[in-house]
Design an enzyme around this catalytic site. Structure first.
Site, PDB file in Angstrom:
ATOM      1  N   ASN A   1       0.725  -1.220   0.060  1.00  0.00           N
ATOM      2  CA  ASN A   1      -0.141   0.070   0.067  1.00  0.00           C
ATOM      3  C   ASN A   1       0.906   1.327  -0.012  1.00  0.00           C
ATOM      4  O   ASN A   1       1.848   1.243   0.769  1.00  0.00           O
ATOM      5  CB  ASN A   1      -0.874  -0.141   1.095  1.00  0.00           C
ATOM      6  CG  ASN A   1      -1.946  -1.221   1.233  1.00  0.00           C
ATOM      7  OD1 ASN A   1      -2.385  -1.513   0.321  1.00  0.00           O
ATOM      8  ND2 ASN A   1      -2.014  -1.773   2.488  1.00  0.00           N
TER       9      ASN A   1
ATOM     10  N   VAL B   1       1.779   2.465   7.891  1.00  0.00           N
ATOM     11  CA  VAL B   1       2.977   2.646   8.586  1.00  0.00           C
ATOM     12  C   VAL B   1       4.070   3.082   7.410  1.00  0.00           C
ATOM     13  O   VAL B   1       4.204   2.457   6.522  1.00  0.00           O
ATOM     14  CB  VAL B   1       3.492   1.212   9.130  1.00  0.00           C
ATOM     15  CG1 VAL B   1       4.727   1.459   9.635  1.00  0.00           C
ATOM     16  CG2 VAL B   1       2.300   0.850   9.985  1.00  0.00           C
TER      17      VAL B   1
ATOM     18  N   HIS C   1       6.800  -1.809   3.111  1.00  0.00           N
ATOM     19  CA  HIS C   1       6.638  -3.100   3.464  1.00  0.00           C
ATOM     20  C   HIS C   1       5.514  -3.874   2.313  1.00  0.00           C
ATOM     21  O   HIS C   1       4.741  -3.443   1.865  1.00  0.00           O
ATOM     22  CB  HIS C   1       6.060  -3.239   4.662  1.00  0.00           C
ATOM     23  CG  HIS C   1       4.802  -2.447   4.799  1.00  0.00           C
ATOM     24  ND1 HIS C   1       4.917  -1.116   5.205  1.00  0.00           N
ATOM     25  CD2 HIS C   1       3.446  -2.872   4.930  1.00  0.00           C
ATOM     26  CE1 HIS C   1       3.551  -0.771   5.307  1.00  0.00           C
ATOM     27  NE2 HIS C   1       2.677  -1.687   5.224  1.00  0.00           N
TER      28      HIS C   1
HETATM   29  P1  AMP Z   1      -0.233  -0.651   5.782  1.00  0.00           P
HETATM   30  O1  AMP Z   1      -1.780  -0.369   6.083  1.00  0.00           O
HETATM   31  O2  AMP Z   1      -0.217  -1.306   4.556  1.00  0.00           O
HETATM   32  O3  AMP Z   1       0.586   0.247   6.029  1.00  0.00           O
HETATM   33  O4  AMP Z   1      -0.160  -1.901   6.926  1.00  0.00           O
HETATM   34  C1  AMP Z   1       0.361  -1.832   8.084  1.00  0.00           C
HETATM   35  C2  AMP Z   1       0.124  -3.309   8.834  1.00  0.00           C
HETATM   36  O5  AMP Z   1       1.083  -3.028   9.915  1.00  0.00           O
HETATM   37  C3  AMP Z   1      -1.314  -3.351   9.250  1.00  0.00           C
HETATM   38  O6  AMP Z   1      -1.709  -4.746   8.621  1.00  0.00           O
HETATM   39  C4  AMP Z   1      -1.076  -3.628  10.748  1.00  0.00           C
HETATM   40  O7  AMP Z   1      -1.896  -4.629  11.100  1.00  0.00           O
HETATM   41  C5  AMP Z   1       0.154  -4.075  11.098  1.00  0.00           C
HETATM   42  N1  AMP Z   1       0.888  -3.680  12.236  1.00  0.00           N
HETATM   43  C6  AMP Z   1       0.966  -2.593  13.144  1.00  0.00           C
HETATM   44  N2  AMP Z   1       1.502  -2.457  13.978  1.00  0.00           N
HETATM   45  C7  AMP Z   1       2.155  -3.896  14.088  1.00  0.00           C
HETATM   46  C8  AMP Z   1       3.028  -4.433  15.028  1.00  0.00           C
HETATM   47  N3  AMP Z   1       3.438  -3.886  16.078  1.00  0.00           N
HETATM   48  N4  AMP Z   1       3.316  -5.651  14.644  1.00  0.00           N
HETATM   49  C9  AMP Z   1       2.792  -6.423  13.718  1.00  0.00           C
HETATM   50  N5  AMP Z   1       2.146  -5.836  12.901  1.00  0.00           N
HETATM   51  C10 AMP Z   1       1.782  -4.557  12.965  1.00  0.00           C
END
Ligand code: AMP
Length: 122
Positions: A94, A103, A107
């Protein structure tokens, strides 16, 4: 709105890379760190992140050197092989606000373990 124009060292994945907050590691090498998503959307939902400060795919594609890019992509496949995802999988990245990026550290989401379903929700 998420800022993906300047890398923020305090983002949650930067903290995970520095081991300041815990994560469930699935795979690690010199180039990538992979760990379980905290809110899984499929039986297998892994986040694969580069061990370098890229904000997004766009940032990565502009700034990563050729060796790092190659090794990053190959590492994703090493994870696929290690997890034996013979039935297939989906990779998602994303980008920014419209892409739904939360985030600001580049990723891939690796999803598998069942048919992942529609490409996008309506
Ligand atoms: P995005 O919306 O593509 O930025 O994805 C961020 C992802 O990070 C989401 O699927 C969240 O569930 C995941 N996420 C957020 N914090 C953590 C964490 N501490 N450990 C593992 N996954 C996380």
């Amino acid at each position: 709105m998420i800022d993906i124009s300047n890398y923020n060292n305090e983002n949650i994945f930067a903290k995970i890379l520095r081991h300041e907050i815990p994560s469930k590691k699935v795979f690690e090498n010199e180039f990538v760190y992979a760990f379980e998503d905290i809110n899984p959307q499929a039986p297998i939902h892994i986040l694969i992140i580069p061990k370098k400060p890229f904000c997004s795919f766009t940032d990565f594609s502009k700034k990563a050197n050729a060796k790092f890019m190659k090794e990053f992509i190959r590492s994703i496949n090493l994870i696929v092989e290690e997890l034996d995802l013979k039935e297939g999988y989906r990779l998602i990245t994303n980008i920014g606000n419209y892409g739904g990026q939360e985030v600001p550290h580049f990723h891939f989401h690796l999803l598998s373990g069942k048919k992942i379903g529609k490409m996008v929700s309506t």
